[in-house]
Design an enzyme around this catalytic site. Structure first.
Site, PDB file in Angstrom:
ATOM      1  CG  HIS A 146      20.994  -6.511  26.241  1.00  0.00           C
ATOM      2  ND1 HIS A 146      21.519  -5.432  25.576  1.00  0.00           N
ATOM      3  CD2 HIS A 146      21.473  -7.611  25.623  1.00  0.00           C
ATOM      4  CE1 HIS A 146      22.288  -5.854  24.590  1.00  0.00           C
ATOM      5  NE2 HIS A 146      22.273  -7.184  24.590  1.00  0.00           N
ATOM      6  CB  CYS A 188      21.701 -10.004  22.854  1.00  0.00           C
ATOM      7  SG  CYS A 188      22.728 -10.909  24.028  1.00  0.00           S
TER       8      CYS A 188
END
Length: 161
Positions: free
Chosen positions: A115, A131
């Site tokens: 992301h 992440c």
């Protein structure tokens, strides 16, 4: 009719330098880079990325490690309005995940993805909770190169120290 559709798809892919049907993502935790490769192993795009603060393979929720192995993209979400509280006194920040969240199948862990970020200066560092974070302009480009089912290869750290 079927031949026309196949022909249009073929021409579209030939006309585009990036037909993402066979693209794959490689994440180097050591180099802090994300690469998009096509089926001929040509690098279509590379960009700096952030990975988990701690080295090694993810073992438990909250260990701040990025999982290692082969995963698949399960969904691509518009995350412009998503919020997160970084516990820095600023409260919930809208756009914390940037414009896109590319969700990965990383069972047994959930919520792992690629992301954007509201902290672009952190890109290229070990600073995430697990992440893979990119600059917003890079994740915007990436979503045009991948789709559900795209394989994501996250390389092992060479040292867990």
């Amino acid at each position: 009719m079927f031949t026309k559709i196949i022909g249009v798809i073929f021409i579209f892919c030939l006309g585009s330098t990036i037909c993402f049907a066979q693209n794959r993502i490689i994440v180097s935790k050591e180099r802090l880079k994300l690469y998009v490769l096509n089926s001929n192993n040509d690098t279509l795009y590379s960009m700096p990325c952030s990975v988990g603060l701690n080295k090694g393979d993810k073992k438990i929720e909250g260990d701040k490690k990025t999982p290692e192995g082969v995963f698949s993209v399960t969904d691509i979400h518009d995350s412009n309005k998503w919020t997160h509280d970084f516990n820095d006194g600023a409260g919930e920040r809208e756009g914390a995940y940037g414009p896109w969240f590319i969700r990965l199948e990383t069972a047994p862990f959930t919520g792992i993805g690629i992301h954007g970020t509201c902290f672009p200066e952190s890109t290229g560092t070990r600073s995430s909770n697990g992440c893979i974070r990119l600059k917003n302009e890079d994740v915007t480009r990436l979503v045009r190169l991948v789709k559900k089912g795209t394989k994501v290869y996250i390389e092992k750290d060479s040292s867990n120290i």
